[in-house]
Design a protein around this motif. Structure first.
Motif, PDB file in Angstrom:
ATOM      1  N   PRO A  39       0.803  -1.227   0.000  1.00  0.00           N
ATOM      2  CA  PRO A  39       0.000   0.000   0.000  1.00  0.00           C
ATOM      3  C   PRO A  39       0.836   1.276   0.000  1.00  0.00           C
ATOM      4  CG  PRO A  39      -0.045  -1.043   2.151  1.00  0.00           C
ATOM      5  CD  PRO A  39       0.649  -1.993   1.213  1.00  0.00           C
ATOM      6  N   THR A  40       2.039   1.225   0.523  1.00  0.00           N
ATOM      7  CA  THR A  40       2.860   2.436   0.587  1.00  0.00           C
ATOM      8  C   THR A  40       3.806   2.572  -0.589  1.00  0.00           C
ATOM      9  OG1 THR A  40       4.593   1.330   1.853  1.00  0.00           O
ATOM     10  CG2 THR A  40       2.824   2.393   3.108  1.00  0.00           C
ATOM     11  N   GLY A  41       3.826   1.581  -1.471  1.00  0.00           N
ATOM     12  CA  GLY A  41       4.733   1.632  -2.618  1.00  0.00           C
ATOM     13  C   GLY A  41       6.174   1.336  -2.259  1.00  0.00           C
ATOM     14  N   GLU A  42       6.381   0.736  -1.075  1.00  0.00           N
ATOM     15  CA  GLU A  42       7.746   0.514  -0.616  1.00  0.00           C
ATOM     16  C   GLU A  42       8.541  -0.474  -1.476  1.00  0.00           C
ATOM     17  OE1 GLU A  42       8.102  -1.734   3.163  1.00  0.00           O
ATOM     18  OE2 GLU A  42       5.920  -1.860   3.025  1.00  0.00           O
ATOM     19  N   TYR A  43       7.866  -1.339  -2.234  1.00  0.00           N
ATOM     20  CA  TYR A  43       8.576  -2.326  -3.038  1.00  0.00           C
ATOM     21  C   TYR A  43       8.681  -1.932  -4.505  1.00  0.00           C
ATOM     22  CZ  TYR A  43       7.542  -5.176   1.077  1.00  0.00           C
ATOM     23  OH  TYR A  43       7.418  -5.650   2.351  1.00  0.00           O
ATOM     24  N   ASP A  44       8.107  -0.803  -4.892  1.00  0.00           N
ATOM     25  CA  ASP A  44       8.123  -0.396  -6.297  1.00  0.00           C
ATOM     26  C   ASP A  44       9.545  -0.298  -6.845  1.00  0.00           C
ATOM     27  OD1 ASP A  44       5.391  -0.268  -6.074  1.00  0.00           O
ATOM     28  OD2 ASP A  44       5.260   1.900  -6.282  1.00  0.00           O
ATOM     29  N   GLU A  45      10.412   0.342  -6.092  1.00  0.00           N
ATOM     30  CA  GLU A  45      11.796   0.511  -6.563  1.00  0.00           C
ATOM     31  C   GLU A  45      12.510  -0.833  -6.619  1.00  0.00           C
ATOM     32  OE1 GLU A  45      15.789   2.943  -5.309  1.00  0.00           O
ATOM     33  OE2 GLU A  45      13.842   3.862  -4.878  1.00  0.00           O
ATOM     34  N   VAL A  46      12.234  -1.694  -5.645  1.00  0.00           N
ATOM     35  CA  VAL A  46      12.840  -3.026  -5.642  1.00  0.00           C
ATOM     36  C   VAL A  46      12.380  -3.786  -6.887  1.00  0.00           C
ATOM     37  CG1 VAL A  46      12.972  -5.238  -4.414  1.00  0.00           C
ATOM     38  CG2 VAL A  46      12.996  -3.087  -3.125  1.00  0.00           C
ATOM     39  N   PHE A  47      11.080  -3.703  -7.192  1.00  0.00           N
ATOM     40  CA  PHE A  47      10.555  -4.372  -8.378  1.00  0.00           C
ATOM     41  C   PHE A  47      11.278  -3.877  -9.625  1.00  0.00           C
ATOM     42  CE2 PHE A  47       7.786  -4.641 -12.056  1.00  0.00           C
ATOM     43  CZ  PHE A  47       7.452  -5.985 -12.051  1.00  0.00           C
ATOM     44  N   ARG A  48      11.410  -2.574  -9.752  1.00  0.00           N
ATOM     45  CA  ARG A  48      12.069  -2.008 -10.946  1.00  0.00           C
ATOM     46  C   ARG A  48      13.526  -2.457 -11.042  1.00  0.00           C
ATOM     47  NH1 ARG A  48       8.545   2.179  -9.674  1.00  0.00           N
ATOM     48  NH2 ARG A  48      10.054   3.304  -8.419  1.00  0.00           N
ATOM     49  N   PHE A  57      14.718  -5.332  -9.979  1.00  0.00           N
ATOM     50  CA  PHE A  57      14.701  -6.738 -10.384  1.00  0.00           C
ATOM     51  C   PHE A  57      14.314  -6.885 -11.855  1.00  0.00           C
ATOM     52  CE2 PHE A  57      15.322  -7.632  -6.080  1.00  0.00           C
ATOM     53  CZ  PHE A  57      15.318  -8.988  -5.801  1.00  0.00           C
ATOM     54  N   ASP A  58      13.490  -5.988 -12.353  1.00  0.00           N
ATOM     55  CA  ASP A  58      13.020  -6.019 -13.742  1.00  0.00           C
ATOM     56  C   ASP A  58      14.094  -5.401 -14.642  1.00  0.00           C
ATOM     57  OD1 ASP A  58      11.550  -6.104 -16.076  1.00  0.00           O
ATOM     58  OD2 ASP A  58      10.282  -4.394 -15.538  1.00  0.00           O
ATOM     59  N   GLU A  59      15.158  -6.168 -14.875  1.00  0.00           N
ATOM     60  CA  GLU A  59      16.337  -5.654 -15.575  1.00  0.00           C
ATOM     61  C   GLU A  59      16.057  -5.193 -16.997  1.00  0.00           C
ATOM     62  OE1 GLU A  59      18.879  -9.064 -15.070  1.00  0.00           O
ATOM     63  OE2 GLU A  59      19.577  -8.368 -13.106  1.00  0.00           O
ATOM     64  N   ASP A  60      15.140  -5.852 -17.700  1.00  0.00           N
ATOM     65  CA  ASP A  60      14.873  -5.461 -19.087  1.00  0.00           C
ATOM     66  C   ASP A  60      13.737  -4.436 -19.207  1.00  0.00           C
ATOM     67  OD1 ASP A  60      12.605  -7.012 -18.692  1.00  0.00           O
ATOM     68  OD2 ASP A  60      13.171  -8.554 -20.145  1.00  0.00           O
ATOM     69  N   GLY A  61      13.143  -4.059 -18.077  1.00  0.00           N
ATOM     70  CA  GLY A  61      12.130  -3.009 -18.073  1.00  0.00           C
ATOM     71  C   GLY A  61      10.808  -3.368 -18.726  1.00  0.00           C
ATOM     72  N   ASP A  62      10.494  -4.671 -18.823  1.00  0.00           N
ATOM     73  CA  ASP A  62       9.249  -5.072 -19.493  1.00  0.00           C
ATOM     74  C   ASP A  62       8.047  -5.140 -18.537  1.00  0.00           C
ATOM     75  OD1 ASP A  62       9.834  -7.384 -18.058  1.00  0.00           O
ATOM     76  OD2 ASP A  62       9.678  -8.736 -19.779  1.00  0.00           O
ATOM     77  N   GLY A  63       8.256  -4.775 -17.278  1.00  0.00           N
ATOM     78  CA  GLY A  63       7.156  -4.798 -16.317  1.00  0.00           C
ATOM     79  C   GLY A  63       6.898  -6.169 -15.711  1.00  0.00           C
ATOM     80  N   LYS A  64       7.799  -7.112 -15.951  1.00  0.00           N
ATOM     81  CA  LYS A  64       7.686  -8.475 -15.430  1.00  0.00           C
ATOM     82  C   LYS A  64       9.076  -8.941 -15.010  1.00  0.00           C
ATOM     83  CE  LYS A  64       3.372  -9.464 -17.091  1.00  0.00           C
ATOM     84  NZ  LYS A  64       2.413 -10.522 -16.960  1.00  0.00           N
ATOM     85  N   ILE A  65       9.103  -9.842 -14.050  1.00  0.00           N
ATOM     86  CA  ILE A  65      10.374 -10.406 -13.592  1.00  0.00           C
ATOM     87  C   ILE A  65      10.425 -11.869 -14.016  1.00  0.00           C
ATOM     88  CG2 ILE A  65      11.768 -11.002 -11.575  1.00  0.00           C
ATOM     89  CD1 ILE A  65      10.523  -8.556 -10.196  1.00  0.00           C
ATOM     90  N   SER A  66      11.443 -12.201 -14.795  1.00  0.00           N
ATOM     91  CA  SER A  66      11.634 -13.576 -15.252  1.00  0.00           C
ATOM     92  C   SER A  66      12.412 -14.352 -14.182  1.00  0.00           C
ATOM     93  CB  SER A  66      12.424 -13.592 -16.561  1.00  0.00           C
ATOM     94  OG  SER A  66      13.763 -13.195 -16.303  1.00  0.00           O
ATOM     95  N   PRO A  67      12.411 -15.675 -14.262  1.00  0.00           N
ATOM     96  CA  PRO A  67      13.220 -16.457 -13.332  1.00  0.00           C
ATOM     97  C   PRO A  67      14.706 -16.067 -13.399  1.00  0.00           C
ATOM     98  CG  PRO A  67      11.637 -17.882 -14.403  1.00  0.00           C
ATOM     99  CD  PRO A  67      11.551 -16.536 -15.086  1.00  0.00           C
ATOM    100  N   ALA A  68      15.208 -15.789 -14.593  1.00  0.00           N
ATOM    101  CA  ALA A  68      16.617 -15.396 -14.732  1.00  0.00           C
ATOM    102  C   ALA A  68      16.879 -14.054 -14.042  1.00  0.00           C
ATOM    103  CB  ALA A  68      17.003 -15.318 -16.203  1.00  0.00           C
ATOM    104  N   GLU A  69      15.950 -13.107 -14.174  1.00  0.00           N
ATOM    105  CA  GLU A  69      16.103 -11.812 -13.505  1.00  0.00           C
ATOM    106  C   GLU A  69      16.036 -11.980 -11.986  1.00  0.00           C
ATOM    107  OE1 GLU A  69      14.253  -8.585 -16.654  1.00  0.00           O
ATOM    108  OE2 GLU A  69      12.842  -9.894 -15.569  1.00  0.00           O
ATOM    109  N   LEU A  70      15.125 -12.819 -11.528  1.00  0.00           N
ATOM    110  CA  LEU A  70      15.010 -13.074 -10.094  1.00  0.00           C
ATOM    111  C   LEU A  70      16.304 -13.671  -9.566  1.00  0.00           C
ATOM    112  CD1 LEU A  70      13.248 -13.170  -7.531  1.00  0.00           C
ATOM    113  CD2 LEU A  70      12.481 -15.440  -8.268  1.00  0.00           C
ATOM    114  N   ARG A  71      16.826 -14.639 -10.280  1.00  0.00           N
ATOM    115  CA  ARG A  71      18.076 -15.295  -9.872  1.00  0.00           C
ATOM    116  C   ARG A  71      19.228 -14.302  -9.849  1.00  0.00           C
ATOM    117  NH1 ARG A  71      21.994 -18.806 -13.115  1.00  0.00           N
ATOM    118  NH2 ARG A  71      23.094 -19.921 -11.473  1.00  0.00           N
ATOM    119  N   SER A  72      19.330 -13.477 -10.875  1.00  0.00           N
ATOM    120  CA  SER A  72      20.394 -12.485 -10.978  1.00  0.00           C
ATOM    121  C   SER A  72      20.362 -11.511  -9.800  1.00  0.00           C
ATOM    122  CB  SER A  72      20.267 -11.729 -12.300  1.00  0.00           C
ATOM    123  OG  SER A  72      21.144 -10.643 -12.349  1.00  0.00           O
ATOM    124  N   CYS A  73      19.196 -11.006  -9.496  1.00  0.00           N
ATOM    125  CA  CYS A  73      19.086 -10.031  -8.399  1.00  0.00           C
ATOM    126  C   CYS A  73      19.292 -10.680  -7.044  1.00  0.00           C
ATOM    127  CB  CYS A  73      17.748  -9.306  -8.467  1.00  0.00           C
ATOM    128  SG  CYS A  73      17.709  -8.142  -9.834  1.00  0.00           S
TER     129      CYS A  73
END
Length: 143
Positions: free
Chosen positions: A5-14, A16-32
């Motif tokens: 609700p506070t948007g505290e994870y928005d920056e973390v999500f961005r 992790f989303d290395e290619d900027g497509d608005g989704k996190i792939s397993p490879a991106e998750l692993r990398s981060c």
């Protein structure tokens, strides 16, 4: 209740989303995860993504990622509570007795007599057996 609700994870999500497509792939998750010091192989990352992927696309959208973060936080909190419970439990009975509570409070520099410990336990002893099981301890710690 809305997750994040506070948007505290928005920056973390961005991040992790290395290619900027608005989704996190397993490879991106692993990398981060590797960057923050948590090694995870690709199979583990795929299984984790699959567990929280509600639309079945094999990727984590923002809301799915937030559910993962909240779940992982809960797992860590549960582990810490179990460690704390074990410190108070001490007698190997799987519960906190007035005697074990008295002993631990003394170790922490807060001396209480046995009757005071009985009263403390009674306040959170849901089933009335005179001791605290883990679930009762967890309720106590939530206050």
């Amino acid at each position: 209740m809305r997750i994040n609700p506070t948007g505290e994870y928005d920056e973390v999500f961005r991040s992790f989303d290395e290619d900027g497509d608005g989704k996190i792939s397993p490879a991106e998750l692993r990398s981060c995860m590797r960057i923050i010091g948590d090694e995870m192989d690709l199979d583990e990352a795929e299984a984790l993504v699959q567990s929280f992927d509600s639309d079945g696309d094999g990727l984590l959208a923002m809301e799915e990622f937030f559910r993962l973060v909240e779940f992982e936080g809960g797992v860590e909190e549960e582990k810490e509570l179990r460690e704390a419970f074990a410190m108070y439990e001490m007698d190997g009975q799987g519960c906190i007795t007035p005697k074990s509570l008295k002993r631990m409070l003394s170790k922490l520099g807060t001396s209480r007599d046995l009757s005071a410990c009985e009263v403390m336990i009674q306040r959170f002893d849901i089933n009335g057996d005179g001791v605290l099981c883990f679930e009762e301890f967890k309720n106590m710690m939530a206050i």
